[in-house]
Every structure is written in C-alpha cells, then in structure tokens.
Design an enzyme around this catalytic site. Structure first.
Site, PDB file in Angstrom:
ATOM      1  N   CYS A  72     -29.205  -6.092 -40.399  1.00 47.89           N
ATOM      2  CA  CYS A  72     -28.606  -7.376 -39.991  1.00 47.89           C
ATOM      3  C   CYS A  72     -29.019  -7.709 -38.567  1.00 47.89           C
ATOM      4  CB  CYS A  72     -27.084  -7.312 -40.092  1.00 47.89           C
ATOM      5  SG  CYS A  72     -26.316  -6.170 -38.916  1.00 47.89           S
ATOM      6  N   GLU A 113     -21.889  -3.085 -30.894  1.00 46.40           N
ATOM      7  CA  GLU A 113     -21.779  -2.723 -32.312  1.00 46.40           C
ATOM      8  C   GLU A 113     -23.040  -1.991 -32.790  1.00 46.40           C
ATOM      9  OE1 GLU A 113     -21.575  -5.970 -35.250  1.00 46.40           O
ATOM     10  OE2 GLU A 113     -19.562  -5.228 -35.649  1.00 46.40           O
ATOM     11  N   HIS A 123     -24.402   2.057 -44.917  1.00 43.94           N
ATOM     12  CA  HIS A 123     -24.080   1.169 -43.802  1.00 43.94           C
ATOM     13  C   HIS A 123     -25.084   1.283 -42.655  1.00 43.94           C
ATOM     14  CE1 HIS A 123     -21.602  -1.890 -42.293  1.00 43.94           C
ATOM     15  NE2 HIS A 123     -21.200  -1.218 -41.225  1.00 43.94           N
ATOM     16  N   TYR A 168     -27.691  -2.081 -41.080  1.00 39.95           N
ATOM     17  CA  TYR A 168     -27.886  -2.621 -39.727  1.00 39.95           C
ATOM     18  C   TYR A 168     -29.203  -3.368 -39.560  1.00 39.95           C
ATOM     19  CZ  TYR A 168     -23.525  -1.455 -37.587  1.00 39.95           C
ATOM     20  OH  TYR A 168     -22.190  -1.459 -37.255  1.00 39.95           O
ATOM     21  N   GLU A 228     -13.368  -7.721 -34.410  1.00 39.16           N
ATOM     22  CA  GLU A 228     -12.856  -6.361 -34.550  1.00 39.16           C
ATOM     23  C   GLU A 228     -11.388  -6.364 -34.160  1.00 39.16           C
ATOM     24  OE1 GLU A 228     -15.889  -6.594 -32.790  1.00 39.16           O
ATOM     25  OE2 GLU A 228     -16.970  -6.067 -34.619  1.00 39.16           O
ATOM     26  N   THR A 231     -14.005  -4.160 -38.417  1.00 45.30           N
ATOM     27  CA  THR A 231     -14.814  -5.372 -38.509  1.00 45.30           C
ATOM     28  C   THR A 231     -14.273  -6.314 -39.584  1.00 45.30           C
ATOM     29  OG1 THR A 231     -16.742  -4.132 -37.802  1.00 45.30           O
ATOM     30  CG2 THR A 231     -17.169  -6.193 -38.946  1.00 45.30           C
ATOM     31  N   CYS A 283     -20.448  -6.715 -44.899  1.00 37.71           N
ATOM     32  CA  CYS A 283     -21.226  -5.584 -45.433  1.00 37.71           C
ATOM     33  C   CYS A 283     -20.392  -4.319 -45.555  1.00 37.71           C
ATOM     34  CB  CYS A 283     -22.410  -5.282 -44.527  1.00 37.71           C
ATOM     35  SG  CYS A 283     -23.095  -6.702 -43.726  1.00 37.71           S
ATOM     36  N   CYS A 329     -22.365 -10.814 -36.130  1.00 35.53           N
ATOM     37  CA  CYS A 329     -21.917  -9.983 -37.254  1.00 35.53           C
ATOM     38  C   CYS A 329     -21.123 -10.849 -38.231  1.00 35.53           C
ATOM     39  CB  CYS A 329     -21.046  -8.849 -36.714  1.00 35.53           C
ATOM     40  SG  CYS A 329     -20.158  -7.952 -37.993  1.00 35.53           S
TER      41      CYS A 329
HETATM   42 FE1  SF4 Z   1     -21.689  -6.731 -39.189  1.00 37.95          FE
HETATM   43 FE2  SF4 Z   1     -24.208  -5.903 -39.448  1.00 37.95          FE
HETATM   44 FE3  SF4 Z   1     -22.146  -4.267 -40.066  1.00 37.95          FE
HETATM   45 FE4  SF4 Z   1     -22.796  -6.372 -41.595  1.00 37.95          FE
HETATM   46  S1  SF4 Z   1     -24.045  -4.517 -41.203  1.00 37.95           S
HETATM   47  S2  SF4 Z   1     -20.748  -5.754 -40.981  1.00 37.95           S
HETATM   48  S3  SF4 Z   1     -23.376  -7.878 -40.070  1.00 37.95           S
HETATM   49  S4  SF4 Z   1     -22.707  -5.070 -38.042  1.00 37.95           S
END
Ligand code: SF4
Length: 494
Positions: free
Chosen positions: A309, A457, A303, A307, A268, A201, A114, A110
C-alpha cells in the site's frame, strides 16, 4: 469517487457505495473520545471524517474497478468486495497487492481495510487446523460469520496488538492481568473478555472487530488464547482516538490548503474492552494457546506483504516532488531527475518484493493461498526504511518553505495576501495557490497528519523492524548457503 453522493442505504441491506458505507456508520452511539471530549457522531467530526473517506474509497473502487477490487467468493459464490474474500489462488493474492497500491494512489494514506482482510485469510487456515486436531467447530463458525459479512459488505477490523505492559513478561506474568485481552468468564452461551488493544487501525470505522492474540502463548496463558468477533458498537467498548500531528488543522476552516490532504487520513485508536460478552458462534479460538504463534505468523505474512500500500502512497509523494520541482522552475535539472529516479527505484523495490511474495503464494492445508513468508518479511523490512529516504528526498526537493509557509488565513487578508503572492511565487505561469497546495501535501505526508500513515506506520505497523529480522533469520537457511559456497570453492571435508 462518489462517496459524497446521497445514499438511500437502509440498515440490514448490503452496503454498496462509499456513500452507503458512510451512512451505515451513522447513529451507532459509540463511546469515542477525542481531545478529551466524547464524540457524538464520528461521521461528522472534521478530524475523523477524512479517515472514513479513506475507508469509503474501498467501496467506490469495487464499483469503479470491479476486476481489481471484487472477487467471486469461495463461500457464497457471489461477487464480493476483495477485502472480504479468502484467497483461492496465487492470482487472488497478487490482485490484493495491486488493489492496495491503487488505493494508496487514490487516498495518499492508510485506507485501513487490509487488517481485516489479512485476519480472515489467516484465520481461515488456523481455525481449520485447530478443528482438525481437536474436533472443535471454529472453522464453520468463521465461515458463517464471513458469509454474512460478505453478504452485507461490512468492514472487519483486525485487533492484534495488546498494550503489553512490561515487555519482559508474557501475558500471565503481568502485574495486571488485563494488559493482554483475555477471557474473564465462560458461560453456557459464550465468553466475557477484558483488556485493551493499542493503536488499532480503522477500528472506529469498522462494523466488527476481530480480536486475536498478539504473540506466542504458553500453557499458563490459556485464557489469553482468544479469537472473537465483536460488533464495534458492543456495550463495554471505549475508543480513545490517537493524535496525529497537525490533526487540529482540520478544525481551522478555510479552503483546506493548510491541511495538505483535506479528504483522506488514516486512523488509530486505543480500544478498551471492558467485560464484553461474545456468544459462542462468534468465538474462533478459546484456550488453544499452542496455535497463537501460528496465527500471528500467518497474519503477519499476509499483512507484511500488504504494505505494498505504501508504494501507492509514495506514487503520490513522488508526483508531488516532481510537481514542486516543476513549479520552482527546476524540472529539467539533472540532479532533480536523478532524485526522482532514486525515489522511484526505492518505491518499486518495495512493490517488487510485495508482488514477489504474492506471486509465490502457496496453498495452505485449508485450501486458501498465503504469500511467501520470507519475501513478505523482506517487503515489510524495506517498508521500515525506504519511505524515510523517499520522504527525505521529497523534502529536499520541496525546500524549507514546505514547513515555513504562512497560514492560508494570512492569504485571506487581501493586502497581505497580495504581498505573499508577490514574494512567494515560483516560475512564471504557476499560481502561488498551486505551489502552496503541493508544498502542504508534501508536508502532510512527511511531517504532518499523513506522515503517521506513511512513515510511523511503515516503521511499526505489522511489527517493528526487529520482528521481521527475527523471521528473516529463521528462514534464511545459512547452512544451505554455506554448502553452496563450499561446493564451488572445492571444500569437501571440513
Ligand atoms: Fe493501512 Fe497499508 Fe495496513 Fe492497509 S496495509 S491497513 S493501507 S497500513
């Protein structure tokens, strides 16, 4: 990435590179606690530093791949980091998703930035909505704040999740009023707020934190309807760093093999806000409780789609699984190929729903663009499930040695190291060190430090699975689907 280069960044000037960013975090005198001790300088702490490196990657990507990670600001007209950009089109939202996958590939964890991006995009709409209804000036305050953040290229953290206490009660029903962040005093020049935000985060790695309500509020929760931006080093804020499994391996020295991913990690922390003053120009909602639900829904729409990501992170894990199969001499086995296909199928399904949500973005009344809520929730629901299966298959391909491998310190003993090399070799031509490194990476991502980012997460971030199912239920419109079925089945009167 060039974050390890020396930086000549000076306070107050725009941050450009990852190295500048790391320099900007030094000397802030934050109140950070980790493993029972106050951390004097988080930048130099071996457990915290990998999370700072992951955030720094968001700066370096803007230099290395500007088409992907920068955009022309609709506020200043300047080219700005995409994490600080308010989406002006569906293409902008799609570019966010592509950038997130890329950063997942580069860091394997992570990269934290974001949350702020999704917060400013949702606040852009909600502040305009409140102003239109009530004649307030939240939107123009937000624009001024964003213009400065864009100019200096700062990290904005979004803080939504309150500690919540008794889950059967709302904010006003708690035995302790501080279990949700709230206003304790209003002055002529601003407000004083108190409370705590859980598992935030990247908070220690941010320059500003934007606090927001975490759920739908009622008239009795008026003091909890607060949105405000706080400098991370505000007097009165304490950060208690969360443990991540295997995190103390970073304290053991060695070549970093046992850490698995020596450079990057997530972060975190519990953020305790003890009577922090916020001037009015940094307050973007105060008391308008009826807009809290809209803010939460808009934020989670961004958000949950963010994800994607995890698709980038899984690209690394799929690669590691393919590597260990190769090092073990079974790369061509049909069941191994099939397992890699299954991992890829699951991973691209996550990415596909995230990209679909981004492509289907629509213009909000404030003029920015927001992803499709149904597809964003489906994306996040997939993320609560598929990484666990991808992780299971990666462990299957890795074998039990992934967790029973002796410590790298055992290899440092020349006699024992030679014996370990003899008995823990894979196919000819592959060094045991390479085999150990990839096994430790799979361990890191599925049961170790970065399993927090890849698995836990994925499950709980941006709302636990049931939260998405509630949203999916709201949008699924079963009656319309029944009408379709009836029409084709020839049912006209019912
Ligand atoms: Fe972390 Fe993914 Fe959330 Fe971005 S979207 S803050 S990389 S968990």
């Amino acid at each position: 990435m060039d974050s390890d280069m020396r930086s000549e960044w000076t306070k107050g000037t725009p941050i450009r590179s990852g190295a500048d960013y790391i320099e900007s975090l030094r000397g802030r005198k934050l109140n950070v606690f980790l493993l029972g001790e106050k951390v004097e300088e988080p930048v130099d702490h071996p457990i915290i530093r990998p999370s700072i490196n992951a955030m720094a990657a968001t700066y370096d990507l803007a230099i290395d791949e500007p088409d992907l990670a920068t955009a022309e600001s609709g506020i200043t007209g300047e080219q700005v980091n995409r994490f600080l950009h308010v989406a002006q089109s569906a293409d902008d939202v799609v570019a966010q998703s592509r950038m997130q996958r890329r950063l997942g590939q580069l860091t394997g964890t992570c990269f934290q930035r974001c949350v702020g991006m999704d917060a400013i995009n949702s606040l852009f709409t909600v502040t305009a909505h409140i102003d239109a209804d009530h004649g307030t000036e939240y939107h123009s305050r937000l624009i001024s704040f964003l213009a400065e953040a864009q100019r200096q290229n700062l990290v904005l953290g979004g803080a939504m999740t309150d500690v919540k206490g008794d889950r059967s009660q709302g904010p006003a029903g708690q035995v302790d009023p501080d279990l949700f962040v709230h206003v304790v005093e209003r002055r002529s020049d601003g407000v004083v707020i108190r409370g705590a935000k859980a598992h935030q985060t990247g908070c220690v790695n941010s320059h500003w934190i934007v606090v927001m309500p975490t759920l739908r509020l009622t008239a009795s929760d008026r003091d909890y309807a607060i949105v405000a931006a706080l400098p991370v080093d505000s007097e009165g804020i304490t950060y208690v760093y969360g443990r991540q499994s295997c995190d103390t391996r970073a304290l053991e020295g060695g070549a970093g093999i046992d850490v698995g991913n020596a450079d990057f990690a997530g972060q975190e922390a519990l953020v305790i806000i003890d009577d922090v003053f916020v001037p009015w120009e940094r307050v973007f909602m105060d008391g308008e409780f009826e807009y809290a639900a809209e803010l939460v829904e808009r934020f989670t729409t961004y958000h949950r789609r963010s994800y994607v990501c995890k698709a980038g992170v899984a690209d690394v894990l799929i690669g590691a699984a393919a590597l260990i199969a190769d090092y073990n001499g079974v790369a061509k086995a049909s069941h191994v190929r099939d397992k890699l296909v299954e991992m890829t199928h699951l991973n691209e399904t996550i990415y596909g729903t995230g990209m679909a949500a981004s492509h289907e973005s629509v213009e909000t009344p404030a003029g920015n663009y927001e992803p499709d809520p149904m597809l964003a929730n489906v994306c996040k629901q997939n993320v609560t499930r598929f990484p666990f299966e991808i992780g299971r298959i990666a462990q299957d391909l890795a074998g039990g040695l992934m967790t029973t491998l002796p410590s790298e310190l055992d290899w440092d003993d020349p006699e024992l190291g030679a014996v370990l090399d003899k008995y823990l070799q894979g196919r000819p031509g592959v060094s045991t060190e390479h085999r150990r490194r990839v096994l430790r990476l799979i361990e890191n991502m599925t049961v170790g430090r970065n399993a927090v980012g890849y698995l836990t997460e994925s499950l709980h971030g941006a709302g636990s699975p049931q939260a998405q199912r509630v949203q999916i239920a709201r949008g699924m419109d079963v009656e319309a689907k029944k009408r379709l079925a009836k029409r084709l089945a020839g049912i006209t009167d019912d």
